[in-house]
Each structure stands twice: as structure tokens, then as C-alpha cells.
Enzyme design. Structure first.
Site, PDB file in Angstrom:
ATOM      1  N   LEU A 196      -3.361  10.901   1.252  1.00  0.00           N
ATOM      2  CA  LEU A 196      -3.186   9.783   0.336  1.00  0.00           C
ATOM      3  C   LEU A 196      -4.153   8.705   0.810  1.00  0.00           C
ATOM      4  O   LEU A 196      -4.232   8.424   2.010  1.00  0.00           O
ATOM      5  CB  LEU A 196      -1.755   9.249   0.399  1.00  0.00           C
ATOM      6  N   ASP A 197      -4.893   8.107  -0.116  1.00  0.00           N
ATOM      7  CA  ASP A 197      -5.842   7.085   0.318  1.00  0.00           C
ATOM      8  C   ASP A 197      -5.085   5.873   0.873  1.00  0.00           C
ATOM      9  O   ASP A 197      -3.870   5.737   0.702  1.00  0.00           O
ATOM     10  CB  ASP A 197      -6.802   6.695  -0.806  1.00  0.00           C
ATOM     11  N   LYS A 198      -5.806   5.023   1.538  1.00  0.00           N
ATOM     12  CA  LYS A 198      -5.205   3.910   2.269  1.00  0.00           C
ATOM     13  C   LYS A 198      -4.384   2.996   1.365  1.00  0.00           C
ATOM     14  O   LYS A 198      -3.390   2.399   1.803  1.00  0.00           O
ATOM     15  CB  LYS A 198      -6.322   3.118   2.967  1.00  0.00           C
ATOM     16  N   ASP A 199      -4.771   2.883   0.100  1.00  0.00           N
ATOM     17  CA  ASP A 199      -4.092   1.978  -0.824  1.00  0.00           C
ATOM     18  C   ASP A 199      -2.916   2.633  -1.537  1.00  0.00           C
ATOM     19  O   ASP A 199      -2.256   1.986  -2.358  1.00  0.00           O
ATOM     20  CB  ASP A 199      -5.090   1.455  -1.864  1.00  0.00           C
ATOM     21  N   SER A 200      -2.659   3.911  -1.253  1.00  0.00           N
ATOM     22  CA  SER A 200      -1.564   4.633  -1.897  1.00  0.00           C
ATOM     23  C   SER A 200      -0.427   4.862  -0.910  1.00  0.00           C
ATOM     24  O   SER A 200      -0.594   4.723   0.299  1.00  0.00           O
ATOM     25  CB  SER A 200      -2.061   5.972  -2.445  1.00  0.00           C
TER      26      SER A 200
END
Length: 232
Positions: A102-106
Site C-alpha cells: 500500500l503506498d504511503k498515503d493509503s
């Protein structure tokens, strides 16, 4: 005595890294077997001496399986020099690795394991394991958005697979994917003229995240039944 296995599979089963990452280590000449540089076709047995960057791999680690509720701000890349890396938050014991990212913003569900075979099954698009996300965007959704998202969108060299995409509210939708391109949902939404403001993964295969049971930043060991459900 166990039959010899390829060195990448051995490293994966030993909990060093995923099989794909092991292949990269071999290509980078960071793996040795009995003092000689390992090749991709090298097979090893329990009595062989295997090292990565000069450190001995001590054999097959017991399989471990966790669900993790990732908050926004944690980077799934396991980089010791990065204070925001997931590596600083892993449970004690033999190393486990996130299945997919999951990307950092998710935020939301990650499966953590040192089971290379399970990692391969859940990550490779050929197995078509479902991953479900709930997504908030910056303005009201229109019917054309869902037509585009469901039918597939060309992103550079890739075209996304047809998928389930349904409204949850005027600005929130559910999407179920069977592939995992880099920042796929954010790029798909941007292509349709929307900006993602919140993204949470709520399901991988049969396993559903229950926030009331696993708070953000917490782990829960999976039961044998839950592991079996993921392996199907």
C-alpha cells in the site's frame, strides 16, 4: 532428507525475502553457496552453506502469518535507513514481509508473512486473488466514471483488467481488483478526472479487515483456517 531446491526458493522459505527479491539478490551477486557465487539454477540442500552479503542463512524459518492494519504515513519498503519504513514496526522474531504494498498515503489491510509460496499466490495476477478497496474522491462521482473504471483503463504500457466498481456514496466507491499495478487506483481515478483523498484496503482474498478488532498500527496472528482461506 529433503530434496534440493533452487536457492531463490530456499531464501524465500528461510524468511530472508520474497522469491522475486531473492532473484534480484542472485543477479546482483550477493548470494553465495559453499563460497561460490550462486546462479539462478543453483540448488541447495540442508547441509549447504548459504550466505547473503556475507551473512549465513541459518535454514528454514517457521512460517508466520499476520494481518496488519497499516496507517497513513508508513512506507511498505523495508528500508532500515527510513524512519517511516514498515521494517521498524514488524513483529519480533523471524522476518516477515508484506504481501503486495500500500503506498504511503493509503491505509488498511496488509498480510505479512515469510511464506514465499503464499506471497507468490497472493501477488501474482495469474492467480486472480481479489483485493477490495474503499476510496474517497474530491468531488461527486458520475455514471461515466464507473463505466470507465469497470471496463479497463490504459495507464502507460498497461491496461487495467475489467473490475468491480460500485458507489458507496456520492464521493465514495468500492473497487475490487485482481492485479496490483503501482498506485493503480489513484492513477485510474486521475485518468477519469478525480483525485483520491482517502484509500483503504478492506479485504485480500477471503480475509476481511475488521478495524474494531485490529486497530491501526496493530498486528493479529492469522489462524490456520484464515491461512487456508488465503491459500485457496
Amino acid at each position: 532428507m529433503s530434496p534440493p531446491i533452487r536457492v531463490a526458493k530456499f531464501l524465500s522459505h528461510a524468511g530472508v525475502c520474497s522469491r522475486r527479491q531473492a532473484s534480484r539478490l542472485i543477479t546482483a551477486e550477493r548470494v553465495r553457496v559453499n563460497g561460490a557465487l550462486a546462479q539462478h539454477i543453483t540448488h541447495v540442500s540442508p547441509h549447504d552453506h548459504v550466505t547473503v552479503d556475507g551473512e549465513e542463512v541459518l535454514g528454514l524459518a517457521p512460517k508466520r502469518y499476520f494481518a496488519y492494519h497499516k496507517p497513513v504515513g508508513i512506507d511498505c519498503k523495508l528500508q532500515p535507513h527510513n524512519p517511516q519504513s514498515l521494517i521498524h514496526h514488524l513483529p519480533a522474531g523471524p522476518r516477515v514481509y508484506p504481501v503486495g504494498r500500500l503506498d504511503k498515503d493509503s491505509r488498511g489491510l496488509l498480510i505479512l508473512t515469510n511464506d514465499g509460496a503464499l506471497c507468490q499466490r497472493l501477488s501474482h495476477p495469474d492467480f486472480a486473488h481479489q483485493k477490495e478497496y474503499w476510496v474517497e474522491v474530491d468531488k461527486p462521482l458520475n455514471p461515466e466514471f464507473f463505466v470507465q473504471m469497470r471496463s479497463g483503463i490504459t495507464l502507460g504500457e498497461h491496461t487495467t483488467r475489467p473490475c468491480v466498481c460500485e458507489p458507496l456514496s456520492t464521493t465514495r466507491f468500492k473497487i475490487i481488483l485482481t492485479q496490483g499495478l503501482n498506485r493503480q487506483i489513484r492513477k485510474m481515478a486521475k485518468h477519469c478526472g478525480y483525485r483520491v483523498t482517502d484509500l483503504i484496503r478492506v479485504r485480500i482474498g477471503d480475509y476481511v479487515l475488521q478495524p474494531e478488532r485490529i486497530n491501526e498500527h496493530h498486528f493479529q496472528a492469522l489462524t490456520p483456517e484464515q491461512v487456508y482461506g488465503l491459500q485457496k
